[in-house]
Scaffold this active site. Sequence first.
Site, PDB file in Angstrom:
ATOM      1  CD  GLU A 172      -8.228  -2.274   2.109  1.00 15.53           C
ATOM      2  OE1 GLU A 172      -9.354  -2.546   2.558  1.00 15.53           O
ATOM      3  OE2 GLU A 172      -7.772  -2.770   1.061  1.00 15.53           O
ATOM      4  CB  SER A 205      -8.481  -8.094   0.765  1.00 20.27           C
ATOM      5  OG  SER A 205      -8.831  -6.750   1.053  1.00 20.27           O
TER       6      SER A 205
END
Length: 430
Positions: A172, A205
Amino acid sequence: MKPTLHLPLLVLLAVTGLCQADVSFVDFNNNINSVLPRFSRPANHSRIFYGVMFDAGSTGTRIHVYTFIQSNSELPVLDNEIFQSLKPGLSAYADSPKMATDGIRKLLKVAKKSVPRLEWKKTPVVLRATAGLRMLSAEKAQALLDQVQHVFDESPFLVPDNSVTIMNGTNEGILAWISVNFLTGHLSAAQNKKTVGILDLGGGSTQITFLPKLKKTIESVPVTDYIARFDIFNSTFELYTYSYLGNGLMAARLATLGALGAEGLEDRVFKSSCLPKKFMEDWSFGGLTYHLSGDPGSDTGFKPCYQEVLKVVKGVIHQPYELQDSNLFYAFSYYFDRAVDAGLIDGVQGGMLEVRDFKKKAKEVCSTMTKNPSVSPFLCMDMTYISCLLKDGFGFKESTVLQLTKTVNNVEASWTLGAVLDHFHSLKIH
């Protein structure tokens, strides 16, 4: 006029599903001629093709519909992006996964409107889930993915293998870095030593990714998971990158309140000095509902709030050896959203901020949160957390300048454009 963005041939292979390790340029030309649509245009006509990427985050699901142009005389060009989002995220349906399909179908309607009907069968549709599903049990996460896969399989679009999966946090961060540096023109051979770093603050996150200038930054990481190497656009990159699960803004709220992972939620009220004293409200995240309130028996304001959020950051976030001032960082997602909510930047243009600006505004918001009930009751907590994350977490200087942005050249700042490459294994990340 909106700037166009040149993509390498690799992207064209990726979005058409043709990328193979041993593909030759002869194969490339033959494959492209057989797959791309044909139009009744002059000899210098352009061919248009599309890619659909779903970002299934912890607080919402977003669809990105990319339009690419392949000209006979030029490299492919990213011509347009259609972006839509809806709330809540898939994880909110953890106990009733079938209910998640309605939102996916609504977003697929956006793709149907954006992509011509004749191109549906040639247009790949992909979903990558992030922290929201990473925080769930494997069984609950898979049940949600299965429901999405069923909807995709019923759709008229091209559904590649592994089209619905959970993306790990490292990828990511890397893919967001690739997207932003591609959109800012920093991945060309002449510019790739002057790249920008990225700071992405999601709901579950947060990621930091940058290209180190000093060897000691690589050598001083606590574990090798902080370093990723890959080849792209005829260049090799060795990045400092890490994703902190549980340190996204929404998860950090729960951690600050002592509610993250707590049991017996129906009978518990979670209090914080980061909330107005008279505040009392039910708040939901990830399919669970929490009873929250201010703390009438303690002081409120920036200082006691900072001590609370510091526990969420200290000993958790690693400070890189270098965070060079010359290495500009782009900060987006909730960094951008909260800066807009606090009045620090324009909601369309974004802007440049120093790290100290978050702290200054946090102090102001926390000192007036009781007197200004119209302001979000979480803004004091959120701004204080961002200030703490940047300074005591990552270790940025208060004078460090960040570029707060939502889009780059009219394209959403996120990992999704980079994921087009990753899905078809064009990147070899180690």
